[in-house]
Design an enzyme around this catalytic site. Sequence first.
Site, PDB file in Angstrom:
ATOM      1  N   LYS A  11      -7.119  35.414 -85.908  1.00 51.14           N
ATOM      2  CA  LYS A  11      -6.263  34.282 -86.270  1.00 51.14           C
ATOM      3  C   LYS A  11      -4.843  34.865 -86.383  1.00 51.14           C
ATOM      4  O   LYS A  11      -4.591  36.038 -86.860  1.00 51.14           O
ATOM      5  CB  LYS A  11      -6.710  33.699 -87.486  1.00 51.14           C
ATOM      6  N   ASP A  36     -18.274  39.761 -75.533  1.00 50.36           N
ATOM      7  CA  ASP A  36     -18.184  39.013 -74.310  1.00 50.36           C
ATOM      8  C   ASP A  36     -18.155  39.969 -72.888  1.00 50.36           C
ATOM      9  O   ASP A  36     -18.372  39.682 -71.787  1.00 50.36           O
ATOM     10  CB  ASP A  36     -16.775  38.118 -74.198  1.00 50.36           C
ATOM     11  N   GLY A  85     -19.718  33.761 -75.488  1.00 48.68           N
ATOM     12  CA  GLY A  85     -19.182  34.129 -74.215  1.00 48.68           C
ATOM     13  C   GLY A  85     -18.043  33.279 -73.816  1.00 48.68           C
ATOM     14  O   GLY A  85     -18.418  32.140 -73.092  1.00 48.68           O
TER      15      GLY A  85
HETATM   16  O1  F6P Z   1     -14.609  36.547 -78.325  1.00 51.65           O
HETATM   17  C1  F6P Z   1     -15.590  36.822 -78.958  1.00 51.65           C
HETATM   18  C2  F6P Z   1     -16.301  35.461 -79.342  1.00 51.65           C
HETATM   19  O2  F6P Z   1     -17.319  35.974 -80.392  1.00 51.65           O
HETATM   20  C3  F6P Z   1     -16.701  34.663 -78.417  1.00 51.65           C
HETATM   21  O3  F6P Z   1     -17.812  34.793 -77.707  1.00 51.65           O
HETATM   22  C4  F6P Z   1     -16.675  33.268 -79.264  1.00 51.65           C
HETATM   23  O4  F6P Z   1     -16.257  32.248 -78.292  1.00 51.65           O
HETATM   24  C5  F6P Z   1     -15.426  33.559 -80.147  1.00 51.65           C
HETATM   25  O5  F6P Z   1     -15.525  35.160 -80.410  1.00 51.65           O
HETATM   26  C6  F6P Z   1     -15.790  32.988 -81.584  1.00 51.65           C
HETATM   27  O6  F6P Z   1     -14.736  33.112 -82.558  1.00 51.65           O
HETATM   28  P1  F6P Z   1     -14.684  32.883 -83.978  1.00 51.65           P
HETATM   29  O7  F6P Z   1     -15.399  34.135 -84.839  1.00 51.65           O
HETATM   30  O8  F6P Z   1     -13.447  32.467 -84.392  1.00 51.65           O
HETATM   31  O9  F6P Z   1     -15.790  31.722 -84.102  1.00 51.65           O
END
Ligand code: F6P
Length: 380
Positions: A97, A160, A203
């Site tokens: 973030k 991913d 993904g």
């Molecule tokens: O890009 C990696 C990933 O794990 C994606 O597969 C998924 O959509 C996203 O990050 C989730 O992010 P967060 O940890 O912010 O929930």
Amino acid sequence: MVTLVASEELPGCGTQINFKMKKIGILTSGGDCGGLNAAVRSIFFRAKNTYGMEVLGIQDGTVGLMQRPVAFLPLDYQTFSGSLLRQGGTFLGTTNKGNPFKFPMPDGSYKDRTQDIIDGYHELGLEGLIVIGGDGSMSILTEIAKRGNLNIVAIPKTIDNDVGATESSIGFNTAVSVATQALDNLQSTAASHNRTMILEVMGRDAGHIAINAGIAGGADVILIPEINYSINGIVNKLTEMKNRGIVHSLMVVAEAVKTENGKTYEIEFADGQKRLGGIGSYLSEEIMKKTDVECRVTSLGHVQRGAPPTPRDRILASAFGVYAVDLLANYKFDRMVAWKDRKVVDVAISEGISTYKVVDRTDPLIETALALGVYVGDID
Ligand code: F6P
């Protein structure tokens, strides 16, 4: 590739001088995954044992470099004497973030914090920085490095597996292993209850986890964002199975798959942020409306990220870590390590970022799935 010093002839004086990089930093950035600790460990051992470098672990990605005092851990042999190699997550901390170019401040405003990051790097006296991140982190760090003369080398990581110019990124194999294990567990309960078990996997824009785990876990339906599908296509597959006397099935769907009419499924969080999720429930509803099949949905989520790294990810991370240090020691900057034909190679970071990797229709795994009778969408 092992060179202990980089040398340069000073213009005009013909004298050969030798430089030796003495202090480097490591940071993990973006979403965590299995194998990050293994990569940090490998970087430390190569840097210390081969080049005698001091190695600092920056905490919480670029946020650590913004803080004053800069948040870092001096790494030593003691740091790695325990079980870090085997552990998921990143002991350095990370963040996905707060873009440093527009960083959210406590008063609600946004500020460009890139100069703080640049100053943090120079305050620590770093001569090089190894960034372990996905395409987003690599783009950000490349731009900051350009502005502030930082010497960076990147190691690709992402469950991913969508970073270009490398066959594999750290974390992908662990995620596939977790998703496959989930299918193994779902198979018995699907068979016990004559149900269709739908597994939603991560993904963000690519279906690599879904297609790999789907094949490994014997799924009957695999849906990925790269290939269009129809509810009728799924129903036909289930009907065909039923006609053969098979009344239970497994389905894998990547979170980025859209509804039949192109709607992205997202969940809005209390902070206003939207995240992918929910396509599995949509499919369950639609299938149950059109058939007498009983569906259940499992959304796998972050267990794919936090699991202990597989041997394959530990090996990849270790090989990447060694090579990344060699690049820095040889003053080869703005390079990304990559896995190609069972070898570690290096490419320009820009190549890794610009060649975003999705599942291609010609991918041999699509042909494999089709040959196994899997429904992977409406393919001509
Ligand atoms: O890009 C990696 C990933 O794990 C994606 O597969 C998924 O959509 C996203 O990050 C989730 O992010 P967060 O940890 O912010 O929930």
